[in-house]
Design a protein around this motif. Structure first.
Motif, PDB file in Angstrom:
ATOM      1  N   ALA A 152       9.831  12.685  -8.363  1.00  0.00           N
ATOM      2  CA  ALA A 152      10.982  12.498  -7.480  1.00  0.00           C
ATOM      3  C   ALA A 152      11.246  13.786  -6.714  1.00  0.00           C
ATOM      4  CB  ALA A 152      12.209  12.104  -8.292  1.00  0.00           C
ATOM      5  N   PHE A 153      11.574  13.662  -5.421  1.00  0.00           N
ATOM      6  CA  PHE A 153      11.708  14.882  -4.614  1.00  0.00           C
ATOM      7  C   PHE A 153      12.763  14.822  -3.522  1.00  0.00           C
ATOM      8  CE2 PHE A 153       8.943  12.177  -2.197  1.00  0.00           C
ATOM      9  CZ  PHE A 153       9.132  12.510  -0.862  1.00  0.00           C
TER      10      PHE A 153
ATOM     11  N   LEU B 149       0.828  -1.209   0.000  1.00  0.00           N
ATOM     12  CA  LEU B 149       0.000   0.000   0.000  1.00  0.00           C
ATOM     13  C   LEU B 149       0.864   1.261   0.000  1.00  0.00           C
ATOM     14  CD1 LEU B 149      -2.794  -1.057   2.523  1.00  0.00           C
ATOM     15  CD2 LEU B 149      -2.942  -0.959   0.027  1.00  0.00           C
ATOM     16  N   LEU B 150       1.929   1.251   0.817  1.00  0.00           N
ATOM     17  CA  LEU B 150       2.815   2.415   0.891  1.00  0.00           C
ATOM     18  C   LEU B 150       3.486   2.661  -0.458  1.00  0.00           C
ATOM     19  CD1 LEU B 150       4.261   4.559   2.684  1.00  0.00           C
ATOM     20  CD2 LEU B 150       6.016   2.850   3.110  1.00  0.00           C
ATOM     21  N   ARG B 151       3.994   1.597  -1.066  1.00  0.00           N
ATOM     22  CA  ARG B 151       4.715   1.723  -2.332  1.00  0.00           C
ATOM     23  C   ARG B 151       3.776   2.041  -3.489  1.00  0.00           C
ATOM     24  NH1 ARG B 151       6.267  -1.131  -6.784  1.00  0.00           N
ATOM     25  NH2 ARG B 151       8.438  -0.937  -7.442  1.00  0.00           N
ATOM     26  N   SER B 152       2.547   1.557  -3.440  1.00  0.00           N
ATOM     27  CA  SER B 152       1.627   1.730  -4.554  1.00  0.00           C
ATOM     28  C   SER B 152       0.969   3.102  -4.561  1.00  0.00           C
ATOM     29  CB  SER B 152       0.546   0.645  -4.516  1.00  0.00           C
ATOM     30  OG  SER B 152       1.105  -0.645  -4.653  1.00  0.00           O
ATOM     31  N   PHE B 153       0.711   3.663  -3.379  1.00  0.00           N
ATOM     32  CA  PHE B 153      -0.113   4.864  -3.332  1.00  0.00           C
ATOM     33  C   PHE B 153       0.573   6.074  -2.689  1.00  0.00           C
ATOM     34  CE2 PHE B 153      -3.132   1.270  -3.201  1.00  0.00           C
ATOM     35  CZ  PHE B 153      -3.785   1.510  -4.396  1.00  0.00           C
TER      36      PHE B 153
ATOM     37  N   GLU C 239       7.613   5.630  -3.159  1.00  0.00           N
ATOM     38  CA  GLU C 239       8.352   4.475  -3.660  1.00  0.00           C
ATOM     39  C   GLU C 239       9.834   4.833  -3.760  1.00  0.00           C
ATOM     40  OE1 GLU C 239       8.418   1.410  -7.497  1.00  0.00           O
ATOM     41  OE2 GLU C 239       6.846   2.932  -7.308  1.00  0.00           O
ATOM     42  N   PRO C 240      10.725   3.948  -3.287  1.00  0.00           N
ATOM     43  CA  PRO C 240      12.162   4.224  -3.400  1.00  0.00           C
ATOM     44  C   PRO C 240      12.705   3.793  -4.761  1.00  0.00           C
ATOM     45  CG  PRO C 240      11.818   2.219  -2.148  1.00  0.00           C
ATOM     46  CD  PRO C 240      10.448   2.735  -2.494  1.00  0.00           C
ATOM     47  N   PHE C 241      13.689   4.540  -5.255  1.00  0.00           N
ATOM     48  CA  PHE C 241      14.380   4.205  -6.498  1.00  0.00           C
ATOM     49  C   PHE C 241      15.870   4.441  -6.304  1.00  0.00           C
ATOM     50  CE2 PHE C 241      10.170   4.786  -8.225  1.00  0.00           C
ATOM     51  CZ  PHE C 241      10.108   3.908  -9.288  1.00  0.00           C
ATOM     52  N   LYS C 242      16.661   3.738  -7.105  1.00  0.00           N
ATOM     53  CA  LYS C 242      18.100   3.952  -7.125  1.00  0.00           C
ATOM     54  C   LYS C 242      18.500   4.502  -8.478  1.00  0.00           C
ATOM     55  CE  LYS C 242      22.584   1.689  -6.470  1.00  0.00           C
ATOM     56  NZ  LYS C 242      23.290   0.414  -6.189  1.00  0.00           N
TER      57      LYS C 242
ATOM     58  N   ILE D 265      16.523   7.568  -3.966  1.00  0.00           N
ATOM     59  CA  ILE D 265      15.564   8.662  -3.933  1.00  0.00           C
ATOM     60  C   ILE D 265      14.174   8.173  -3.574  1.00  0.00           C
ATOM     61  CG2 ILE D 265      16.894   9.925  -5.667  1.00  0.00           C
ATOM     62  CD1 ILE D 265      14.665   9.170  -7.684  1.00  0.00           C
ATOM     63  N   LEU D 266      13.336   9.110  -3.146  1.00  0.00           N
ATOM     64  CA  LEU D 266      11.923   8.838  -2.897  1.00  0.00           C
ATOM     65  C   LEU D 266      11.091   9.497  -3.983  1.00  0.00           C
ATOM     66  CD1 LEU D 266      11.484   9.287   0.970  1.00  0.00           C
ATOM     67  CD2 LEU D 266      11.425   7.154  -0.339  1.00  0.00           C
TER      68      LEU D 266
END
Length: 322
Positions: free
Chosen positions: A305-306, A113-117, A120-123, A139-140
């Motif tokens: 991304a922020f 739920l956290l990642r979908s809505f 989400e973390p990315f490299k 990054i978030l």
């Protein structure tokens, strides 16, 4: 059930191992969705079947122990060996295959739920966004900034903000939708974007820039020309390589976007079609972006991304960015 669970975990390890080694591409959203459904199935089976059976067995064990003690007391035996509480705890305990499935369901559901809505973390895997983002930055990405989308199918169900020039956006690569890319939004639907002689113009108006001291890239051990650029309300830095030519060679197989673009020795001019966006990397001469493979459709948007939450090679990079 234990053998089936072991088989499922073995398949998961093989899949993740092949994904990590590059043997095949993976869809983490789909994988997380499947894991959520699978662990939910185990969780339901635990609540409706396995747990009631263990509780019934524990109750039967206590009843047998009480009956045995009562019978011994009638025979005059007051001191009875054995501790039924320890045996009861063992009977009620979850087997390993339930502990590693039903027991993980709440955690996996929360992550899904956290990642979908939400976030989400990315490299960052490449240098196309240097100097804004460096290789290795973790990054978030704000998943709801551009609207709420259903996981896996990425279908927007609730609108929010529209992408703006200057946003740093994560999106599914149009050429290979299973791969996520990150670039900066340069052109909105209907814009005419011109990148000629390494100068950016939008709708005939040159984008405001000012020169900055040269940037030293520690990975390539080279200096690059650096400038400050203002897209909309966002001011950010860009890099150019004076030794690289200004012209662009597009991917020949994507005629659908080339119909909207004009290429010459100076660069490219494109008109962004409705529902699409023109994306560019801040490292202008080292970025495969919309100049080469076309526009990003709205349905490919992942989020904005922020924030850099970690870079293990340089902790000073942690923080927000433009």
């Amino acid at each position: 059930m234990s053998a089936l669970t072991g088989l499922l975990y073995g398949a998961l390890v093989v899949y993740l191992g092949g994904w990590y080694l590059g043997s095949w591409s993976g869809n983490f959203s789909l994988l997380l969705f499947i894991l959520t459904l699978a662990t939910f199935g185990y969780w339901l089976a635990e609540r409706l079947h396995f747990l009631p059976r263990r509780v019934a067995a524990a109750s039967a064990l206590e009843a047998q122990d009480a009956q045995r003690r009562s019978e011994l007391q009638r025979q005059g035996i007051q001191q009875v060996d054995g501790n039924v509480a320890v045996a009861r705890e063992r009977v009620l305990a979850q087997p390993w295959w339930l502990d590693w499935t039903a027991g993980l369901f709440p955690v996996i559901l929360a992550v899904f739920l956290l990642r979908s809505f939400l976030f989400e973390p990315f490299k960052i895997p490449s240098g196309s966004m240097i100097p804004t983002l460096a290789i290795g930055d973790l990054i978030l990405v704000n998943k709801f900034h551009y609207g709420v989308r259903l996981p896996v199918i990425n279908k927007k169900i609730l609108a929010n903000n529209e992408p703006q020039r200057g946003d740093v956006m994560v999106f599914r690569y149009p050429v290979e939708p299973g791969v996520d890319y990150i670039k900066r939004v340069v052109g909105l639907p209907g814009d005419e974007v011109a990148y000629l002689n390494k100068k950016l113009s939008i709708n005939g108006q040159p984008v405001e820039t000012r020169p900055l001291p040269d940037f030293y890239d520690e990975d390539s051990l080279r200096y690059a020309q650096q400038a400050s650029e203002k897209l909309g309300a966002v001011e950010h830095r860009i890099l150019t390589d004076k030794d690289r030519p200004g012209f662009v060679i597009p991917m020949p197989q994507f005629q659908n976007f080339r119909d909207n673009c004009r290429y010459n020795a100076e660069g490219v001019v494109c008109t962004v079609p409705p529902g699409h966006y023109f994306m560019m990397g801040d490292n202008r001469d080292n970025s495969q972006d919309s100049r080469y493979w076309g526009f990003v459709p709205n349905e490919n948007i992942v989020g904005k991304a922020f924030f850099v939450w970690m870079n293990f090679g340089n902790l000073r990079r942690i923080g927000s960015f433009h």
